[in-house]
Design a protein around this motif. Structure first.
Motif: not given
Length: 205
Positions: A31-33, A58-62, A68-74
């Motif tokens: 994000t920009p922040d 949510n901080r990501l919603a905007k 491009r994103a990364l989804f991690v599953v443990n």
């Protein structure tokens, strides 16, 4: 993912099934922040798309639409004591199973959100049988639509798959067996079972 190829997990079908069973993970994006993460349940929409939603607050919603994103599953993870190997000069380590899915995210149109929520809830509700399946038809008319206004639906088109199954495959079978026995005695039967799979050739690669 772990740099040692011994632990590499490249079977996309197995990775997809793993994500489908766990169905909860962490979505990372810039994000920009700075980088941000959301903890979310997901559902497979088809073989290469996962669906999820975020609160509008949510901080990501905007920022995640078009990103491009990364989804991690443990999955299962556990400490491994050197004493369990029955070998000299070993060190502590941590065994774990994890998957990374990378891809482009797009926001879904508002009229697609009810179907996404239905898919997410049905995926979990069917696992609770014989409990009758919950549906939004049980809600007060109009309430679901009002509540849905607080969230945004998304899909990720998965283009890169990475996985790790670090289960002691770099140790001799006797050491792996001893570590699995120690793990089971410590109360972690799930990890012990996964470690024993490597002794029978059932470990996916």
């Amino acid at each position: 993912m772990h740099p040692d190829p011994t632990f590499g997990w490249r079977d996309q079908q197995a990775l997809r099934a793993f994500v489908g069973v766990q169905r909860f993970g962490m979505l990372f994006a810039q994000t920009p922040d700075g980088p941000a993460v959301a903890h979310i349940p997901v559902v497979w929409l088809d073989d290469r798309r996962i669906g999820f939603h975020l609160s509008r607050g949510n901080r990501l919603a905007k920022h995640v639409d078009g990103a491009r994103a990364l989804f991690v599953v443990n999955g299962p993870h556990a400490y491994v004591s050197p004493d369990w190997y029955g070998l000299a000069d070993q060190v502590p380590t941590w065994n774990y199973v994890a998957a990374e899915l990378e891809g482009d995210v797009r926001a879904l149109p508002a009229d697609a959100l009810p179907d996404l929520i239905d898919a997410l809830s049905l995926d979990s509700e069917t696992r609770l049988a014989p409990k009758p399946v919950w549906t939004r038809d049980k809600m007060t008319p109009g309430l679901f639509d009002r509540m849905a206004g607080a969230i945004i639906g998304y899909e990720m088109q998965v283009t890169d798959w990475r996985g790790t199954r670090k289960l002691g495959q770099n140790k001799v079978p006797a050491a792996r067996s001893g570590a699995a026995d120690g793990m089971a005695a410590a109360g972690d039967g799930a990890m012990a079972a996964l470690m024993r799979e490597t002794l029978t050739g059932a470990d996916a690669v």
